[in-house]
Scaffold this motif. Structure first.
Motif, PDB file in Angstrom:
ATOM      1  N   ILE A   1     -21.789 -17.544 -17.637  1.00  0.00           N
ATOM      2  CA  ILE A   1     -20.715 -16.803 -16.970  1.00  0.00           C
ATOM      3  C   ILE A   1     -20.033 -15.859 -17.955  1.00  0.00           C
ATOM      4  O   ILE A   1     -19.719 -14.701 -17.623  1.00  0.00           O
ATOM      5  CB  ILE A   1     -19.702 -17.786 -16.346  1.00  0.00           C
ATOM      6  N   ASP A   2     -19.806 -16.337 -19.177  1.00  0.00           N
ATOM      7  CA  ASP A   2     -19.204 -15.465 -20.196  1.00  0.00           C
ATOM      8  C   ASP A   2     -20.098 -14.271 -20.508  1.00  0.00           C
ATOM      9  O   ASP A   2     -19.615 -13.141 -20.669  1.00  0.00           O
ATOM     10  CB  ASP A   2     -18.943 -16.260 -21.474  1.00  0.00           C
ATOM     11  N   GLY A   3     -21.406 -14.505 -20.623  1.00  0.00           N
ATOM     12  CA  GLY A   3     -22.325 -13.408 -20.918  1.00  0.00           C
ATOM     13  C   GLY A   3     -22.383 -12.374 -19.817  1.00  0.00           C
ATOM     14  O   GLY A   3     -22.376 -11.162 -20.073  1.00  0.00           O
ATOM     15  N   ILE A   4     -22.436 -12.823 -18.561  1.00  0.00           N
ATOM     16  CA  ILE A   4     -22.471 -11.892 -17.431  1.00  0.00           C
ATOM     17  C   ILE A   4     -21.172 -11.096 -17.339  1.00  0.00           C
ATOM     18  O   ILE A   4     -21.175  -9.873 -17.156  1.00  0.00           O
ATOM     19  CB  ILE A   4     -22.723 -12.670 -16.124  1.00  0.00           C
ATOM     20  N   ARG A   5     -20.048 -11.777 -17.480  1.00  0.00           N
ATOM     21  CA  ARG A   5     -18.748 -11.103 -17.388  1.00  0.00           C
ATOM     22  C   ARG A   5     -18.582 -10.090 -18.524  1.00  0.00           C
ATOM     23  O   ARG A   5     -18.054  -8.990 -18.322  1.00  0.00           O
ATOM     24  CB  ARG A   5     -17.641 -12.147 -17.438  1.00  0.00           C
TER      25      ARG A   5
ATOM     26  N   GLN B   1     -18.214  -5.979 -18.103  1.00  0.00           N
ATOM     27  CA  GLN B   1     -17.011  -5.301 -18.591  1.00  0.00           C
ATOM     28  C   GLN B   1     -17.338  -4.284 -19.675  1.00  0.00           C
ATOM     29  O   GLN B   1     -16.706  -3.231 -19.750  1.00  0.00           O
ATOM     30  CB  GLN B   1     -16.021  -6.339 -19.129  1.00  0.00           C
ATOM     31  N   PHE B   2     -18.335  -4.582 -20.508  1.00  0.00           N
ATOM     32  CA  PHE B   2     -18.741  -3.684 -21.585  1.00  0.00           C
ATOM     33  C   PHE B   2     -20.249  -3.447 -21.470  1.00  0.00           C
ATOM     34  O   PHE B   2     -21.042  -4.198 -22.041  1.00  0.00           O
ATOM     35  CB  PHE B   2     -18.423  -4.290 -22.954  1.00  0.00           C
ATOM     36  N   PRO B   3     -20.655  -2.418 -20.722  1.00  0.00           N
ATOM     37  CA  PRO B   3     -22.094  -2.156 -20.559  1.00  0.00           C
ATOM     38  C   PRO B   3     -22.807  -1.840 -21.870  1.00  0.00           C
ATOM     39  O   PRO B   3     -23.991  -2.142 -22.011  1.00  0.00           O
ATOM     40  CB  PRO B   3     -22.130  -0.958 -19.596  1.00  0.00           C
TER      41      PRO B   3
ATOM     42  N   ARG C   1     -26.396 -11.807 -20.465  1.00  0.00           N
ATOM     43  CA  ARG C   1     -26.273 -10.397 -20.831  1.00  0.00           C
ATOM     44  C   ARG C   1     -27.548  -9.627 -20.503  1.00  0.00           C
ATOM     45  O   ARG C   1     -27.497  -8.494 -20.007  1.00  0.00           O
ATOM     46  CB  ARG C   1     -25.965 -10.277 -22.323  1.00  0.00           C
ATOM     47  N   PHE C   2     -28.685 -10.245 -20.770  1.00  0.00           N
ATOM     48  CA  PHE C   2     -29.958  -9.569 -20.502  1.00  0.00           C
ATOM     49  C   PHE C   2     -30.148  -9.321 -19.016  1.00  0.00           C
ATOM     50  O   PHE C   2     -30.535  -8.213 -18.602  1.00  0.00           O
ATOM     51  CB  PHE C   2     -31.105 -10.411 -21.057  1.00  0.00           C
TER      52      PHE C   2
ATOM     53  N   PRO D   1     -24.487   3.125 -18.206  1.00  0.00           N
ATOM     54  CA  PRO D   1     -24.091   4.446 -18.680  1.00  0.00           C
ATOM     55  C   PRO D   1     -25.188   5.083 -19.505  1.00  0.00           C
ATOM     56  O   PRO D   1     -25.715   4.473 -20.430  1.00  0.00           O
ATOM     57  CB  PRO D   1     -22.849   4.152 -19.539  1.00  0.00           C
ATOM     58  N   GLN D   2     -25.565   6.294 -19.145  1.00  0.00           N
ATOM     59  CA  GLN D   2     -26.581   7.038 -19.879  1.00  0.00           C
ATOM     60  C   GLN D   2     -26.047   8.434 -20.155  1.00  0.00           C
ATOM     61  O   GLN D   2     -25.424   9.050 -19.292  1.00  0.00           O
ATOM     62  CB  GLN D   2     -27.883   7.138 -19.083  1.00  0.00           C
TER      63      GLN D   2
END
Length: 202
Positions: A54-58, A62-64, A134-135, A148-149
């Protein structure tokens, strides 16, 4: 309260509760002791992994950008240390109650070897789940085009000083050289007499 302290105390509470439940379950079904131990161990690892995921997904949502994310490594390392020592001390303290059989080891064992084992049970699953979370979030963002690109036409390029094109020293030197050539072309020139080829042959 700090995030790492909340996670550390939460995981310590989970460990103590499941150790208490494991002791009562083994007292009721002594022949199933091995299975119950593995089951409780799996549940504790799964809970740490779920919290870390949950921490990794959040964090990724929040920070892409990976470089802008929170330092979850240190967060979960502190949480694991707190959880390990608190769980060990609390288990020894509760084992003094006759109705509870959390541990048969002494306090020194619980805050050293027992705490180290608990730290691994918290830290390793949580960090694996953080990486996976995160992955998966980054892949979902790329799939839906929300990552974002930087477009190619917005990439940074060095500016070209076009406004100084007519005032640069090289250009001034070229213009002055051209003016000198024009002035020299207007100067008096020597006129040579024409040669009569017919008379020269006679």
């Amino acid at each position: 309260m700090n995030a790492w302290l909340v996670r550390g105390l939460g995981m310590a509470l989970i460990h103590v509760v499941f150790r208490a439940l494991l002791g009562m379950a083994i007292a009721q079904w002594p022949l199933q002791g091995s299975t119950l131990r593995w089951l409780s161990l799996f549940i504790v690892i799964a809970l740490a992994a779920i919290w870390g995921g949950i921490d990794g997904i959040r964090d990724r949502r929040q920070f892409p950008e990976p470089d802008d994310g929170a330092d979850l490594l240190m967060l979960w390392l502190k949480a694991a240390v707190v959880g390990g020592f608190v769980a060990g001390a609390a288990s020894w303290l509760l084992s003094l109650v006759p109705a509870l059989e959390l541990t048969q080891q002494g306090l020194f064992f619980e805050i050293t070897a027992g705490a180290a084992f608990t730290i691994l049970l918290i830290f390793v699953p949580a960090m694996v789940a953080v990486t996976v979370g995160r992955f998966l979030t980054s892949r979902e963002q790329r799939k839906h085009g929300t990552a974002p690109q930087t477009p190619s036409h917005e990439r940074h390029h060095e500016p070209v000083p076009v406004s100084e094109g007519y005032d640069s020293p090289t250009t001034q030197h070229a213009y002055s050289g051209a003016a000198m050539t024009v002035e020299e072309s207007d100067a008096d020139t020597t006129v040579f007499p024409a040669i009569d080829l017919g008379k020269r042959e006679q």
